[in-house]
Scaffold this active site. Structure first.
Site, mmCIF file in Angstrom:
data_model
loop_
_atom_site.group_PDB
_atom_site.id
_atom_site.type_symbol
_atom_site.label_atom_id
_atom_site.label_comp_id
_atom_site.label_asym_id
_atom_site.label_seq_id
_atom_site.Cartn_x
_atom_site.Cartn_y
_atom_site.Cartn_z
ATOM 1 N N LYS A 174 31.472 -7.208 52.808
ATOM 2 C CA LYS A 174 30.157 -7.238 53.612
ATOM 3 C C LYS A 174 30.170 -8.205 54.617
ATOM 4 C CE LYS A 174 27.430 -5.545 49.814
ATOM 5 N NZ LYS A 174 26.920 -5.803 48.547
ATOM 6 N N HIS A 205 30.976 -11.490 48.099
ATOM 7 C CA HIS A 205 30.697 -10.668 49.385
ATOM 8 C C HIS A 205 31.478 -10.360 50.702
ATOM 9 C CE1 HIS A 205 26.874 -10.511 47.333
ATOM 10 N NE2 HIS A 205 26.065 -11.423 47.958
ATOM 11 N N LEU A 224 32.071 -6.715 41.099
ATOM 12 C CA LEU A 224 31.434 -6.030 42.236
ATOM 13 C C LEU A 224 30.088 -6.325 42.433
ATOM 14 C CD1 LEU A 224 32.841 -2.546 41.764
ATOM 15 C CD2 LEU A 224 33.962 -4.235 43.133
ATOM 16 N N ASP A 225 29.656 -6.347 43.631
ATOM 17 C CA ASP A 225 27.951 -6.681 43.701
ATOM 18 C C ASP A 225 27.188 -5.634 43.083
ATOM 19 O OD1 ASP A 225 28.789 -8.779 45.407
ATOM 20 O OD2 ASP A 225 28.363 -7.659 47.068
ATOM 21 N N LYS A 226 25.930 -6.025 42.846
ATOM 22 C CA LYS A 226 24.977 -5.128 42.042
ATOM 23 C C LYS A 226 24.911 -3.777 42.780
ATOM 24 C CE LYS A 226 20.506 -5.130 40.287
ATOM 25 N NZ LYS A 226 19.025 -5.790 40.292
#
Ligand code: URA
Length: 234
Positions: A189, A186, A102-104
Site C-alpha cells: 500500500k 503495509h 496480511l492486513d485485515k
C-alpha cells in the site's frame, strides 16, 4: 512420546479425555490394547489405533488458507476474528500460527502451520522470499512506475528492494501484479501511495514458489500437497 500426549497432539481430546479413552481400552498400539496413559509410543514406527481408526502422526501441519477480508492474521485477538478461528476443530493442532501477516482487508494466500523453522525460513528478512500480489488501485499506472518499482522506492523508513510491477490494466482504476522481496508493514500500500495511487484491493497470490490454489474460496483452506511442501522446504 507418551501415548496421552500423542493423542492430544492429534487433537483427539483434552489430556483428561484421552486418559479416559486409554483407560477404557479404546487405544491399541501395534494391535495390543494399551491402558497406561504414560505408555511410550514410537510415533514414527508404531501403529496406533483409536477406536478402530489408524492414526498417522504428523508433527507439523501446513495449511494453505485463502484469507478473507475482515479477519486478522493473529492467533488471538480481543476484538476481531482471527485466521486461526477459521481452522476446523478436527484440523486444529497446538501451536498453529499464521506464517506472516496480511492486513485485515487483504485477501489471499496465507500459510498456517505449527512449524517454526519453516516460518523462519520464509519470513526472515535475510532470505528475501518473493511475495506476489494482485492489486487494484485508484489512478493510472504507467511504464515509468514499472521503472520506479524496479529501481526501489524511498519510503519513510527504508528503500524498497527492486520490485517487479506488471501492469494488467490502466485507467481511472488500474490493476497490476507486483512482486516484492520484503514484507514490511503495509509495504505494498505504501509503495503504491508513493507513486500517487491508492490500493483499493490487495490479494496475495504467491509466496516463494507456492501459488494460491484458485479453487479455494475465500475463508477456505486445505493441507499443502507433498510436492508443494517439499518445494517450500527446499
Ligand atoms: N502489503 C500491504 O500493504 N498489505 C498487506 O497485507 C501485505 C503487503
Amino acid at each position: 512420546m507418551r501415548i496421552d500426549k500423542y493423542l492430544c497432539e492429534l487433537n483427539k481430546g483434552t489430556r483428561k479425555e484421552v486418559k479416559e479413552y486409554i483407560k477404557k481400552g479404546q487405544i491399541r498400539v501395534n494391535g495390543n490394547i494399551v491402558k497406561d496413559p504414560g505408555y511410550k509410543v514410537d510415533e514414527n514406527n508404531d501403529t496406533v489405533e483409536f477406536i478402530n481408526e489408524i492414526l498417522t502422526y504428523n508433527k507439523f501441519v501446513y495449511y494453505m488458507l485463502n484469507k478473507p477480508a475482515g479477519v486478522v492474521s493473529a492467533t488471538e485477538d480481543k476484538h476481531d476474528k482471527t485466521v486461526i478461528d477459521l481452522i476446523k476443530p478436527e484440523d486444529m493442532r497446538p501451536g498453529l500460527f499464521p506464517v506472516g501477516r496480511l492486513d485485515k482487508d487483504t485477501v489471499g494466500l496465507l500459510l498456517i502451520s505449527n512449524d517454526g523453522e519453516l516460518a523462519h525460513n520464509l519470513l526472515s528478512p535475510t532470505k528475501h522470499v518473493d511475495k506476489t500480489y494482485f492489486v487494484k488501485v485508484k489512478g493510472a499506472l504507467k511504464q515509468e512506475h514499472v521503472e520506479m518499482f524496479r529501481q526501489g522506492l524511498q519510503l519513510s523508513d527504508f528503500i524498497t528492494k527492486p520490485a517487479i510491477l506488471e501492469i494488467v490494466s490502466t485507467g481511472e482504476q488500474s490493476s497490476a501484479k507486483v512482486t516484492i522481496k520484503e514484507g514490511k508493514f503495509h509495504q505494498v500500500k505504501r509503495m503504491f501511495a508513493k507513486i500517487g495511487t491508492e490500493v483499493v484491493y490487495l490479494e496475495r497470490i504467491q509466496m516463494a514458489n507456492l501459488k494460491l490454489d484458485e479453487h479455494l474460496l475465500q475463508g477456505e483452506y486445505r493441507a499443502l500437497r507433498n510436492d508443494e511442501l517439499s518445494k517450500l522446504l527446499d
